[in-house]
Design an enzyme around this catalytic site. Structure first.
Site, short mmCIF file in Angstrom:
data_model
loop_
_atom_site.label_atom_id
_atom_site.label_comp_id
_atom_site.label_asym_id
_atom_site.label_seq_id
_atom_site.Cartn_x
_atom_site.Cartn_y
_atom_site.Cartn_z
CG ASN A 37 -1.85 1.18 1.28
OD1 ASN A 37 -1.43 2.30 1.54
ND2 ASN A 37 -3.14 0.95 1.05
CE LYS A 71 -2.70 5.02 0.88
NZ LYS A 71 -2.94 4.58 -0.52
CG ASP A 264 -5.70 0.35 3.71
OD1 ASP A 264 -6.33 0.77 4.68
OD2 ASP A 264 -5.80 0.83 2.57
#
Length: 305
Positions: A37, A71, A264
């Site tokens: 991620n 993110k 995540d």
């Protein structure tokens, strides 16, 4: 526009498609976007790319390596976001050069489009931002392939408009990606019909088989906060479904130790199971006729048929 005008415009745009975009469109049975991620470190990114590419090369699948430098839409302001754009792009450029692999990463603000476009082969537009005109236009102007994730709140038909915003910049290199639809407050569902309806955007349709299993803000954490959970055990179910329906590309986040991932973790697929799942969905995609419209015969049936 008349049908003749639309056909002419389609022809003009197709002539402007990049060689890389045409390569992606020609992938059989699909191309794969895979990686962790977020960038945790250069060492970790190099390890993941090397191991993932070993698998995709042996299976015969085109790989686009994925990881994020920031993110920006974490549930909590205290959560890990990544190394940031400057350091992150250095890492992505290094791994791209070392392994001769194309890169996909996401942007959240207009100013990021140009520098990211110099490194990434595919610029990803996050689902929450799929209708943000200024962001889409900035991304489109790079000339890169642009992958737009369908908002969890959007109908499939919206993606035609989003794709047209990219094409409006003179850039025909666009894809749309299904990543689930909100079902209540803390769950997502994948409606396979969207994978067909999104073909109306007149571009490759991709499926995100890991984020689709998120449970947004569905996991309680200490001090009364929440974080996103997920249903990792259902990832194969969604993967099999998408392969059978017939998509042009599959997006999945893969990690060598999902339980330790700072972002995540519940929806990253274990590297240890990566090969077996990929081999299975490749076989499903090869035997499926999902990319072809079924010829339904409504003529009345007598005694013989």
């Amino acid at each position: 526009f008349s049908l003749r005008t639309k056909t002419f415009l389609t022809l003009i745009m197709s002539e402007k498609e990049s060689a890389f975009y045409r390569e992606l469109k020609g992938s059989d049975p699909f191309f794969l976007m895979a990686g962790p991620n977020v960038i945790q470190s250069e060492e970790h990114i190099f390890k993941m790319c090397r191991q993932i590419k070993q698998v995709t090369d042996s299976v015969g699948i085109k790989l686009v390596f994925k990881s994020s430098f920031d993110k920006a839409n974490r549930t909590s302001a205290k959560s890990f976001r990544g190394p940031g754009i400057d350091e992150g792009l250095k890492v992505l450029q290094a791994v791209k050069t070392a392994f001769d692999v194309p890169i996909i990463t996401d942007i959240h603000e207009c100013f990021q489009a140009e520098p990211v476009g110099r490194v990434a082969d595919i610029i990803q537009i996050p689902a929450f931002l799929c209708r943000q005109t200024d962001l889409l236009v900035a991304a489109g102007k790079t000339g890169n392939v642009i992958s737009i994730k369908k908002g969890q709140f959007c109908a499939a038909s919206v993606m035609r408009n989003s794709a047209d915003k990219i094409r409006g910049t003179g850039n025909p290199n666009v894809c749309v990606c299904e990543r689930g639809t909100m079902f209540g407050y803390s769950d997502l569902i994948v409606d396979p019909r969207n994978l067909v309806w999104m073909r109306d955007a007149n571009c490759p349709v991709l499926a995100d088989i890991t984020h689709s299993l998120q449970q947004p803000a569905g996991r309680a954490i200490g001090e009364g906060g929440v974080a996103s959970g997920g249903l990792r055990n259902m990832i194969p179910t969604i993967a099999r479904t998408c392969a059978a329906v017939g998509v042009d590309g599959i997006f999945m986040e893969v990690h060598d130790n999902p339980e330790s991932s700072p972002v995540d973790g519940p929806t990253q697929w274990p590297l240890r199971n990566f090969r077996s799942l990929l081999e299975e969905i490749v076989e499903i995609a090869k035997v499926s006729k999902g990319k072809s419209e079924f010829d339904i015969d409504l003529t009345p049936v007598g005694e013989e048929f």
